[in-house]
Scaffold this motif. Structure first.
Motif, PDB file in Angstrom:
ATOM      1  N   ARG A 118       0.846  -1.198   0.000  1.00 29.61           N
ATOM      2  CA  ARG A 118       0.000   0.000   0.000  1.00 29.61           C
ATOM      3  C   ARG A 118       0.879   1.245   0.000  1.00 29.61           C
ATOM      4  O   ARG A 118       1.854   1.315   0.729  1.00 29.61           O
ATOM      5  CB  ARG A 118      -0.919   0.031   1.228  1.00 29.61           C
ATOM      6  N   ASN A 119       0.494   2.218  -0.780  1.00 35.26           N
ATOM      7  CA  ASN A 119       1.200   3.492  -0.833  1.00 35.26           C
ATOM      8  C   ASN A 119       0.385   4.540  -0.088  1.00 35.26           C
ATOM      9  O   ASN A 119      -0.669   4.967  -0.557  1.00 35.26           O
ATOM     10  CB  ASN A 119       1.414   3.914  -2.296  1.00 35.26           C
ATOM     11  N   LYS A 177       1.003   7.589   0.440  1.00 35.86           N
ATOM     12  CA  LYS A 177       0.951   8.871  -0.267  1.00 35.86           C
ATOM     13  C   LYS A 177      -0.202   8.881  -1.252  1.00 35.86           C
ATOM     14  O   LYS A 177      -0.930   9.873  -1.370  1.00 35.86           O
ATOM     15  CB  LYS A 177       2.275   9.122  -0.995  1.00 35.86           C
ATOM     16  N   SER A 178      -0.387   7.775  -1.962  1.00 37.44           N
ATOM     17  CA  SER A 178      -1.508   7.683  -2.905  1.00 37.44           C
ATOM     18  C   SER A 178      -2.836   7.768  -2.171  1.00 37.44           C
ATOM     19  O   SER A 178      -3.786   8.407  -2.639  1.00 37.44           O
ATOM     20  CB  SER A 178      -1.432   6.364  -3.684  1.00 37.44           C
ATOM     21  N   ASN A 204       4.799   6.580   3.385  1.00 39.40           N
ATOM     22  CA  ASN A 204       5.680   5.586   2.787  1.00 39.40           C
ATOM     23  C   ASN A 204       4.885   4.521   2.028  1.00 39.40           C
ATOM     24  O   ASN A 204       3.658   4.507   2.027  1.00 39.40           O
ATOM     25  CB  ASN A 204       6.501   4.896   3.881  1.00 39.40           C
ATOM     26  N   ILE A 205       5.628   3.615   1.398  1.00 42.62           N
ATOM     27  CA  ILE A 205       5.033   2.421   0.803  1.00 42.62           C
ATOM     28  C   ILE A 205       5.186   1.283   1.811  1.00 42.62           C
ATOM     29  O   ILE A 205       6.302   0.960   2.230  1.00 42.62           O
ATOM     30  CB  ILE A 205       5.720   2.049  -0.521  1.00 42.62           C
ATOM     31  N   GLU A 251      10.852   3.236  -2.598  1.00 39.74           N
ATOM     32  CA  GLU A 251      10.317   3.197  -3.957  1.00 39.74           C
ATOM     33  C   GLU A 251      11.396   2.901  -4.996  1.00 39.74           C
ATOM     34  O   GLU A 251      11.154   2.191  -5.988  1.00 39.74           O
ATOM     35  CB  GLU A 251       9.626   4.526  -4.281  1.00 39.74           C
ATOM     36  N   SER A 272       6.997  -0.008 -10.779  1.00 44.83           N
ATOM     37  CA  SER A 272       6.419   1.110 -10.042  1.00 44.83           C
ATOM     38  C   SER A 272       5.216   0.631  -9.237  1.00 44.83           C
ATOM     39  O   SER A 272       4.590  -0.387  -9.574  1.00 44.83           O
ATOM     40  CB  SER A 272       5.994   2.225 -11.004  1.00 44.83           C
ATOM     41  N   TYR A 273       4.896   1.362  -8.190  1.00 43.58           N
ATOM     42  CA  TYR A 273       3.742   0.998  -7.366  1.00 43.58           C
ATOM     43  C   TYR A 273       2.467   0.944  -8.210  1.00 43.58           C
ATOM     44  O   TYR A 273       1.653   0.028  -8.066  1.00 43.58           O
ATOM     45  CB  TYR A 273       3.580   2.004  -6.223  1.00 43.58           C
ATOM     46  N   THR A 294      -3.988  -4.665  -4.491  1.00 42.08           N
ATOM     47  CA  THR A 294      -3.250  -4.483  -3.240  1.00 42.08           C
ATOM     48  C   THR A 294      -2.645  -5.787  -2.747  1.00 42.08           C
ATOM     49  O   THR A 294      -1.507  -5.823  -2.275  1.00 42.08           O
ATOM     50  CB  THR A 294      -4.184  -3.907  -2.154  1.00 42.08           C
TER      51      THR A 294
END
Length: 260
Positions: free
Chosen positions: A122-123, A125-126, A164-165, A183, A189-190, A199
């Motif tokens: 899970r990111n 930030k997203s 964070n991721i 990252e 990429s995420y 997820t």
């Protein structure tokens, strides 16, 4: 390499293929440098190539008519570079020779471990970018008032924690271990990972990392302001590790073994 993983690899053909999702290149190179007295970045290979060359010798002697063939051999040395890529990973796994743990150790302090299970990524930030859109368009996303309220509370929390991721590793006995991924060490990429898997990533993933017990004594010898900051950091850490076993975990390598 651990016995269980060795058996899994031996069940495949002799030349196994691993699919690497994440690799902490700095630590991998550091461990190889310590264990193998240096890191091989690439290999130069030389190959000798021979060419037959026919030369025509014209005769100036009138008695000899025609031409005489003379064959010589020209040798050239070709040199080219072979990139090591993930062979360094296989080398490190072999040198570490870590058994795949069935259970987490009771007490541990900075221990290298080999674990496996399903993982989620899970990111945060997203999430922080998406939540305002969801709360403003609840009907579009089918969100009721209760869920919308919870999202707004979480949106507030995300403003004070590191975005964070996260990786969750689901172990046996319903235990979950959480770690933070950098990252730049993800091989995809995420967004690509989410588009491919969602997820929750399917299949069994192997994770090599550093495990630490979080039951350590706090040494307070600071000003009240710093103690307040430490307290806030503890709250943030507790939020991030909520629902997980009481360990901190630093992922170094995540991969799966492919069937052929």
């Amino acid at each position: 390499m651990g016995k269980e993983t060795e058996k899994e690899m031996e069940s495949q053909e002799e030349n196994i293929i691993i699919d690497v999702l994440y690799k902490d290149s700095y630590r991998i190179n550091s461990f190889l440098a310590q264990l193998a007295e240096g890191v091989i970045q690439n290999v130069k290979k030389q190959q000798s190539v021979s060419n037959d060359i026919n030369k025509k010798i014209g005769s100036d002697i009138k008695v000899l008519k025609g031409e005489v063939d003379s064959k010589t051999i020209e040798q050239r040395l070709l040199e080219y570079t072979i990139e090591q890529h993930d062979s360094k990973i296989l080398k490190l796994l072999d040198l570490l020779d870590l058994d795949e743990l069935e259970e987490l150790p009771t007490l541990t302090d900075a221990k290298l471990v080999h674990l496996s299970g399903q993982i989620s990524i899970r990111n945060l930030k997203s999430m922080s970018e998406i939540f305002p859109i969801i709360t403003k368009n609840t009907s579009l996303f089918g969100i009721d008032k209760t869920i919308s309220k919870n999202i707004k509370q979480l949106e507030t929390i995300l403003k004070i924690i590191p975005l964070n991721i996260e990786m969750d590793l689901y172990l046996k006995n319903n235990k979950t271990l959480r770690g933070i991924l950098k990252e730049e060490y993800l091989l995809s990429s995420y967004n690509n990972i989410v588009a491919t898997y969602g997820t929750n990533l399917p299949y069994k993933w192997h994770v090599i990392g550093i495990l630490n017990n979080k039951n350590h004594e706090n040494m307070y010898n600071a000003s009240s302001i710093r103690i307040a900051l430490d307290t806030m950091n503890t709250v943030v850490n507790n939020f991030i590790s909520e629902g997980c076993v009481n360990y901190s975990f630093i992922p170094i390598l995540i991969f799966k073994i492919l069937n052929k």
